[in-house]
Design an enzyme around this catalytic site. Structure first.
Site, mmCIF file in Angstrom:
data_model
loop_
_atom_site.group_PDB
_atom_site.id
_atom_site.type_symbol
_atom_site.label_atom_id
_atom_site.label_comp_id
_atom_site.label_asym_id
_atom_site.label_seq_id
_atom_site.Cartn_x
_atom_site.Cartn_y
_atom_site.Cartn_z
ATOM 1 N N HIS A 78 -26.776 -28.528 53.431
ATOM 2 C CA HIS A 78 -26.233 -28.274 52.094
ATOM 3 C C HIS A 78 -26.903 -27.043 51.500
ATOM 4 O O HIS A 78 -28.066 -26.751 51.774
ATOM 5 C CB HIS A 78 -26.384 -29.497 51.185
ATOM 6 C CG HIS A 78 -27.797 -29.947 50.926
ATOM 7 N ND1 HIS A 78 -28.589 -29.404 49.942
ATOM 8 C CD2 HIS A 78 -28.549 -30.912 51.511
ATOM 9 C CE1 HIS A 78 -29.759 -30.009 49.917
ATOM 10 N NE2 HIS A 78 -29.773 -30.922 50.866
ATOM 11 N N ASP A 80 -27.065 -26.408 48.127
ATOM 12 C CA ASP A 80 -27.522 -26.598 46.745
ATOM 13 C C ASP A 80 -28.942 -27.148 46.714
ATOM 14 O O ASP A 80 -29.458 -27.671 47.712
ATOM 15 C CB ASP A 80 -26.586 -27.527 45.980
ATOM 16 C CG ASP A 80 -26.473 -28.913 46.620
ATOM 17 O OD1 ASP A 80 -26.421 -28.987 47.864
ATOM 18 O OD2 ASP A 80 -26.435 -29.914 45.888
ATOM 19 N N GLU A 142 -24.431 -31.527 47.564
ATOM 20 C CA GLU A 142 -25.030 -32.707 48.196
ATOM 21 C C GLU A 142 -25.949 -33.434 47.239
ATOM 22 O O GLU A 142 -26.047 -34.667 47.271
ATOM 23 C CB GLU A 142 -25.808 -32.272 49.453
ATOM 24 C CG GLU A 142 -26.333 -33.422 50.300
ATOM 25 C CD GLU A 142 -27.731 -33.895 49.911
ATOM 26 O OE1 GLU A 142 -28.182 -34.932 50.421
ATOM 27 O OE2 GLU A 142 -28.384 -33.227 49.071
#
Length: 385
Positions: A78, A80, A142
């Site tokens: 992910h 983020d 996520e």
């Protein structure tokens, strides 16, 4: 075909803020990280597909593929990070800082740094010897809703044979983990002046009864369900946040409790939701329409794998580590829906995740690079044993 050095990629990834948060004031796009990864993947000969999430404008997934057909290995992560408390950081979260043999930065191990490991490894492998597709997956959100992974799970043509999700496990393969549910229990009472209690319905008093039922449910879960692989072998239920009322001299008209539940493999989210509803049903019967239970995000099911899977056994052989189960959750149950053998395995320690001064221990870099490169080589390249 070249990409920047390992450290240069690491620095650029950390320098591109990509916070995901339910609070709109903190929430940021991950577009900058996606654009970096797209550029680097293209320079290594990958075909790149970038898509904006259907229900999350400004958030993007990336799928980069080199090689034809189905199968091969997907390396997933992910893009983020969680928000940060500036007052608790001793370093700039968006600058890769080296101190005391550690690399500090937001996302250094959870988990933007994983992409630097992967791209560095691929750049050192001889393209002419590639025998199976390599896929790089970079997802959005996520840390909040897992919306990116949930969209990927519905992808019509993505069919890897294997997937490694590079969450920080200190390069120990994880073959199974618990799920995650966050629910809000809202009590709607009837406010009024505290001098005349009978004219109101106190939401705090009803919540008191609800909490008693939840504690009974917690014990039931602990006694009824168990999977010995886990350090905490039973499903957990945590009372995490509560708020109610506005003044001592008013009857509380509204009270809300947020709880966290962690389902085991084999215990479905639907079953847990039904148990939660059943627990509060008698109170709702006594005080009609006073108790509501609302999911605060899409529930995340547990991830169920097997130690007999070929990918698990390969990861154990190359890392020298026995596969384990963990109590936290990842995107694995959604990625697994693509039909691929899946493990969670990446550089850095989970103990540093979501912490001020998040860091990667530098002595772990070379061993992690070696294992990641070997995993890719054994899955997608000619290998001379």
């Amino acid at each position: 075909m070249t990409v920047p050095s390992f450290m240069e990629m690491y620095q650029q990834l950390i320098a591109s803020p990509s916070i995901s948060a339910l609070e709109s004031s903190l929430n940021l796009s991950n577009k900058g990280v996606i654009e970096l990864l797209a550029k680097w993947c293209e320079s290594l000969g990958f075909q790149v597909e970038v898509s904006e999430l259907q229900n999350n404008p400004g958030k993007y997934n990336l799928i980069a593929k080199r090689g034809e057909g189905d199968g091969g290995l997907m390396l997933a992560g992910h893009t983020d990070t969680v928000p940060f408390d500036d007052s608790r950081w001793n370093y700039d979260p968006f600058k890769l800082s080296q101190q005391d043999n550690k690399l500090f930065g937001l996302g250094s191990i959870d988990m933007k740094g994983f992409f630097a490991f992967v791209l560095n490894a691929i750049s050192e492998l001889e393209t002419s010897k590639q025998t199976a597709p390599i896929i790089i997956l970079a997802t959005a959100d996520e840390e909040t809703t897992m919306a990116g992974a949930q969209e990927i799970a519905k992808h019509p043509t993505l069919r890897p044979a294997r997937c490694i999700i590079g969450e920080p496990t200190d390069m120990v393969p994880v073959f199974t983990h618990k799920g995650h549910m966050t629910s809000a229990i809202r009590i709607t009472g009837r406010s009024g002046h505290s001098s005349d209690p009978e004219r109101g319905l106190n939401a705090i008093e009803i919540m008191h009864e609800v909490i008693a039922k939840l504690l009974q449910l917690r014990e039931e879960l602990k006694n009824k369900y168990s999977v010995p692989h886990f350090a905490i072998p039973y499903p957990t239920l945590n009372l995490g946040h509560i708020h109610g009322g506005d003044s001592a001299n008013r009857i509380c008209g509204c009270c809300e409790l947020h709880i966290d539940m962690r389902p085991l493999p084999g215990l479905s989210v639907n079953v847990l939701q039904a148990m939660l509803s059943d627990a509060v049903a008698p109170i709702n019967a006594r005080f009609p329409n006073s108790v509501s239970v609302v999911d605060m995000h899409e529930p995340i099911p547990a991830f169920t794998g097997s130690t007999d899977a070929a990918l698990v056994q390969l990861a154990e052989k190359l890392s020298g580590e026995t596969a384990i189960s963990v109590n936290y959750c990842t995107e694995a149950p959604f990625i697994q829906q693509l039909g691929c053998e899946t493990i969670v395995m990446g550089p850095g320690s989970i103990n540093q995740a979501h912490q001020p001064d998040e860091y990667l221990s530098m002595e772990k870099i070379t061993p992690s690079q070696t294992v990641i490169k070997q995993l890719i080589a054994h899955s997608c390249f000619e290998v001379n044993e």
